[in-house]
Design an enzyme around this catalytic site. Structure first.
Site, PDB file in Angstrom:
ATOM      1  N   ASN A  39      14.598  34.411  11.331  1.00 49.56           N
ATOM      2  CA  ASN A  39      13.947  33.118  11.529  1.00 49.56           C
ATOM      3  C   ASN A  39      12.460  33.331  11.815  1.00 49.56           C
ATOM      4  OD1 ASN A  39      13.555  33.388  14.510  1.00 49.56           O
ATOM      5  ND2 ASN A  39      15.799  33.513  14.431  1.00 49.56           N
ATOM      6  N   ARG A  40      11.745  32.240  12.053  1.00 49.72           N
ATOM      7  CA  ARG A  40      10.280  32.304  12.133  1.00 49.72           C
ATOM      8  C   ARG A  40       9.729  32.683  13.504  1.00 49.72           C
ATOM      9  NH1 ARG A  40       8.023  30.029   7.640  1.00 49.72           N
ATOM     10  NH2 ARG A  40       9.386  28.631   6.455  1.00 49.72           N
TER      11      ARG A  40
END
Ligand code: CTP
Length: 227
Positions: A39-40
């Protein structure tokens, strides 16, 4: 493990000497030898928390997924990759911890199996089968028997306080740091954030500020919850 009980020079012995455990960053869940799900998260909030606690003279162990950040000086650092590794490491290092702040953006799902060789492309669709990863925050009280101050994070897009308070009760947290991820320019990947600190009986909205500034407030607030 490196000794992280350094002299208490920063706080002059004022408030220091508590033991913090902080998780940070994303996790990576492998699909095959060259691909993974992630994820970011940049890890910036968790590293700022570790730096803030250390600055106040506390002993800090930071358990982090892969990031590009420098580890704050004097912080004991353990790098992990998967949610399972983070779960195992947290469980193994909980002894004597006074304040645990679980800030990592742990993957909620991982591939059911990791292909031994690189998955070759073919015509048509590829369907991935995913399974749940262990819930570290949700295991702290029930599985690990952790008794110290417990702080979790929550990313919400609506009814922030109500959802965060429900999570607080369900996972046995003393505080939830909630942020509204529907707002632009804050949170994931940003240097700033805007959060609400939610305890059983209060909700305090902090101003939009740098993650370093917010980290100091979160650490202060967590310490105020010690018995
Ligand atoms: N967390 C964890 N282990 C996981 C997943 C999340 O410890 N496997 C922790 C995170 O570090 C964070 C909190 O749990 O402190 C986030 O809780 P979660 O329920 O995953 O939150 P959201 O992603 O906000 O919510 P949702 O329930 O809506 O999926």
């Amino acid at each position: 493990m490196e000794n992280y009980a350094l002299p208490n020079e920063v706080s002059g012995g004022r408030m220091g000497g508590m033991k913090f455990l902080i998780t940070a960053g994303p996790t990576r869940e492998a699909l095959d030898p060259v691909r993974y799900l992630t994820n970011r998260s940049t890890g910036r909030m968790g590293y700022a928390l570790a730096g803030a606690a250390r600055h106040e003279g506390h002993d800090v162990v930071l358990i982090s997924g892969p990031t590009t950040l420098d580890v704050p000086e004097g912080v004991d650092f353990i790098q992990v990759e998967t949610a399972q590794q983070m779960y195992d490491t947290v469980r193994d290092l909980l002894r004597g911890v006074d304040v645990a702040i679980l800030c990592a953006a742990v993957a909620d799902y991982r591939p059911v199996s990791v292909a031994e060789h690189k998955i070759k492309k073919s015509e048509g669709r590829l369907v991935l089968e995913l399974e749940r990863t262990p819930d570290i925050l949700g295991s702290m009280r029930s599985e690990f028997g952790y008794k110290g101050v417990l702080v979790g994070f929550a990313a919400e897009t609506q009814d922030l306080v109500a959802h965060a308070r429900e999570k607080l009760l369900r996972k046995g947290c003393d505080m939830i740091v909630a942020n509204d991820v529907s707002r632009p320019g804050i949170g994931f990947g940003s240097r700033e954030n805007e959060v609400t600190l939610i305890t059983a009986d209060r909700a305090e909205s902090l101003p939009r500020e740098t993650k370093e500034w917010l980290a100091m407030r979160i650490v202060e607030h967590a310490l105020s919850l010690l018995p």
